[in-house]
Design an enzyme around this catalytic site. Structure first.
Site: not given
Ligand code: NG1
Ligand code: ZN
Length: 542
Positions: A64, A370, A372, A498-499, A505
Site C-alpha cells: 500500500s 478514514e 486518510n 500502530s497496527g 501514533r
Molecule cells: P495504523 O498503522 O494501525 O495506524 C494505518 C492507518 C489506518 C489504516 C491502516 C492500514 C492512520 C492513522 N492509520 O494503520 O487508517 O489505513 O494503516 O493500511 O492513518
Molecule cells: Zn492502500
C-alpha cells in the site's frame, strides 16, 4: 495432502529462523526480503480457506502506502471482504511456524477449521508495481499449486480491483464480469449515466489532476481513461516513469505532511487528488489564489457523499437510514458538522477499515471513511432492492433521483474502499451540484491538527478503550493527556499503538496549528516517559 511435496517446496521458500510476524490490520507487512516464506505459506492457506468456504479466495501482494522496499500480503474473503478474524490467527501461526513444524501446523489448521481436503480450491492473485512483487506473487502461486489449488493470476491490479474480481467470481457474474474490462465497463457506465444531464456545465469540471504515487493507480487509470473521456479528463502525475513509489507523493504523504506532492504542477484553484500506492485511498486538495494549500480529506469526502445521498433520499421520499462511520482520527469539525448541521448519525470505531466496514453494515446506507481517504459506501441488500424497484415505479424527478442512486450503487466498489470508484463518485457529485473545489472545502473548516510517531520498546504496553480514544495502560498516561488537553482551546488528543508499524501514533487537534503542534509534542513526551520511549527524546518542530 502430500506432506513430502509440501516439505520439499517449502524448503525452496524457507523461513529465516526466529523471524516473527503478525497478520495485522492490513495483512503481513515488512521489508520485502523477509517475505518469501510468508507468500508461499499464504498460498497454502488461501487453498485451505477456499476449500473451507467452497469459494474463490483472493491474495493481494502489496504494501500500500508504505515505502517501495517494503511489501506485504493479504487474503481476500469470498465477498471481497477482509479475512475472517479466526483465519487471521491461522495466518499468523502458519507464517511463524519454524520450517520443520510448518506441515504439522498446516494440518492442524485444516483439522481445526474442518476443511474438507477433497473439495476443489480456486485462488485469484493480484500484485502492485513494487519491484519485489512479481517474484513474491510467484511464491504465492507455488504455495497454491503444491496443495493442488487452481489459480488465476491477474498480474498487476489495484487492491480494490482484486476485491472486485473475488466478489464477481463468487456471485456468478451477477455483480459484474470478473475481468479488468468488466471493472472498467461497470464503473464507466454508471459514471456516464449518472452525469449525463450535467455535461453542459462547463469545462472546469472536466479536468482533474491525479498524483498516482508512482504506483499501480497510474497504469490502471491510463487503461480506464478512454472509457470515461467523454465525461472526465484525468491528467496523471507521478505515473511511475521517473519517481519512486510513495516517495514524497501519494495520499499518505499529502495527508500526513499536509502539503502538495512533489512532481505535480498545481495552479491556483485547480482540483487535484492523490492515490496511495495500491489505489485504495484518495484525498483531494487545491491551492487558493494566495498559494495556500487546502487539504480535502476522507472526512470531507464522506460529508460530500452523505449530503448528496441524503438529498436524493429526500427527493424520492424514502426514509432509508444513513449512518456515517469514522475513527478517532476524524477531524472534530467534520463530526460536529455531520451531527449538528447535516443531522446524520455518526459512529466512531477503532482504526482499520475492517472495523468501519463492520459498523457500516448496520445501516441501509453506511458511509465510512478514514480521515486518510480510505473508504466507501455500503448499501444493504434491502436498500438496493428498494432503490432498484423505485427506479422503475416512480415518475419524473423522483424517478431520476432513484436512478441516480442506482448508479451510485454501481459506482461504489461495494467490496472495498477504492480510489477510482471514490474519485468517479466525487467528480459526478461536483458536476451535478455545480460545486467548485473551494465550495466543497468551505462546508466546514478543519481544526488544525498534528499526527506524530513515538518509538517505544514495546508498543503493546499501551492499551486503549472507547474506540481508541482513551488509554487504559500504562497507568497515569491518560491522566497526563487529560491535563495537557485542558491547556488548549478546542483541543483533543489520543494515542494508540500502530497496527502496521512498530511505533505509537499521537494525534492532537486545537484552535491553531501552533497549539496543535505544541499539544502533539507534549503528548509525545508523555508517551515517551510513561510508555518506555527509546532513542532520542521527541523534539519540538516538524
Ligand atoms: P495504523 O498503522 O494501525 O495506524 C494505518 C492507518 C489506518 C489504516 C491502516 C492500514 C492512520 C492513522 N492509520 O494503520 O487508517 O489505513 O494503516 O493500511 O492513518
Ligand atoms: Zn492502500
Amino acid at each position: 495432502m502430500d506432506l513430502d511435496a509440501i516439505r520439499e517446496y517449502s524448503a525452496l521458500h524457507a523461513k529465516p529462523s526466529g523471524l516473527v510476524l503478525q497478520y495485522g490490520t492490513a495483512g503481513f507487512r515488512t521489508k520485502a526480503e523477509h517475505l518469501d516464506h510468508v507468500m508461499f505459506r499464504m498460498g497454502l492457506l488461501a487453498v485451505l480457506r477456499s476449500k473451507q468456504t467452497k469459494s474463490t479466495i483472493g491474495v493481494m501482494v502489496t504494501a500500500s502506502h508504505n515505502p517501495e522496499e517494503d511489501n506485504g500480503v493479504k487474503l481476500v474473503d469470498p465477498l471481497g471482504e477482509m479475512l475472517a478474524p479466526s483465519w487471521e490467527e491461522h495466518a499468523t501461526c502458519l507464517a511463524n511456524a519454524e520450517e520443520h513444524e510448518m506441515p504439522r501446523v498446516l494440518m492442524d489448521i485444516s483439522v481445526k477449521a474442518a476443511v474438507n481436503l477433497h473439495q476443489d480450491a480456486f485462488v485469484v492473485i493480484g500484485r502492485d508495481t513494487r519491484p519485489s512483487s512479481e517474484k513474491l506473487s510467484q511464491s504465492v502461486i507455488d504455495g497454491v499449486t503444491v496443495l493442488g489449488g487452481q489459480f488465476h493470476d491477474y498480474g498487476l491490479l489495484t487492491t480494490p480491483q482484486l476485491h472486485y474480481m473475488v466478489y464477481c467470481r463468487n456471485t456468478s457474474g451477477q455483480y459484474g464480469k470478473a475481468t479488468i474490462e468488466g471493472y472498467y465497463e461497470k464503473l464507466s457506465k454508471a459514471f456516464m449515466e449518472l452525469t449525463k444531464q450535467a455535461f453542459c456545465s462547463g469545462d472546469e469540471y472536466r479536468s482533474l489532476k491525479v498524483d498516482c504515487a508512482n504506483g499501480i493507480g497510474a497504469l490502471k487509470l491510463r487503461e480506464m481513461e478512454h472509457y470515461i473521456s467523454q465525461g472526465l479528463s484525468v491528467q496523471l502525475f507521478n505515473d511511475g516513469t521517473k519517481g519512486k513509489l510513495n516517495h514524497l507523493c501519494g495520499a499518505d504523504f499529502v495527508k500526513s505532511h499536509q502539503k502538495p506532492p512533489q512532481g505535480m504542477e498545481m495552479k491556483s484553484n485547480e482540483r487535484c487528488c492523490s492515490f496511495d500506492g495500491d489505489a485504495d485511498r484518495i484525498v483531494y486538495y487545491y491551492l487558493d489564489v494566495d498559494g495556500h494549500f487546502h487539504l480535502i480529506d476522507g472526512d470531507k469526502i464522506a460529508t460530500l457523499i452523505s449530503s448528496f445521498l441524503k438529498e436524493l433520499l429526500l427527493e424520492i421520499g424514502e426514509s432509508l437510514n444513513i449512518g456515517v462511520v469514522q475513527t478517532a482520527y476524524a477531524n472534530g469539525s467534520s463530526t460536529r458538522y455531520l451531527e449538528e448541521v447535516m443531522k446524520v448519525s455518526v459512529y466512531c470505531t477503532k482504526t482499520g477499515v475492517k472495523h468501519l466496514h463492520h459498523k457500516a453494515q448496520e445501516f441501509d446506507i453506511g458511509v465510512y471513511f478514514e480521515a486518510n481517504g480510505h473508504g466507501t459506501v455500503l448499501f444493504s441488500k434491502a436498500a438496493e432492492t428498494k432503490i432498484k424497484q423505485l427506479a422503475k415505479e416512480l415518475e419524473d424527478k423522483k424517478r431520476e433521483a432513484a436512478k441516480m442512486l442506482e448508479n451510485v450503487i454501481d459506482l461504489f466498489n461495494q467490496a472495498a474502499g477504492d480510489a477510482i470508484s471514490d474519485m468517479l463518485v466525487i467528480e459526478a457529485i461536483l458536476i451535478l451540484k455545480g460545486l467548485t473545489v473551494q465550495q466543497w472545502d468551505a462546508l466546514y473548516t478543519d481544526l488544525p491538527n498534528r499526527q506524530l510517531k513515538v518509538k517505544v520498546a514495546d508498543r503493546q504496553v499501551i492499551s486503549t478503550t472507547d474506540a481508541e480514544r482513551q488509554v487504559v495502560t500504562p497507568p497515569g498516561l491518560q491522566e497526563a493527556i487529560n491535563d495537557l488537553v485542558k491547556k488548549y482551546k478546542l483541543s483533543r488528543a489520543f494515542v494508540r499503538p500502530s497496527g502496521t508499524e512498530d511505533i505509537v501514533r499521537v494525534y492532537a487537534e486545537a484552535d491553531s496549528q501552533e497549539n496543535a503542534d505544541s499539544l502533539a509534542h507534549a503528548v509525545s513526551l508523555a508517551v515517551f516517559q510513561l510508555a518506555g520511549g527509546v532513542g532520542e527524546t521527541p523534539q519540538p518542530g516538524f
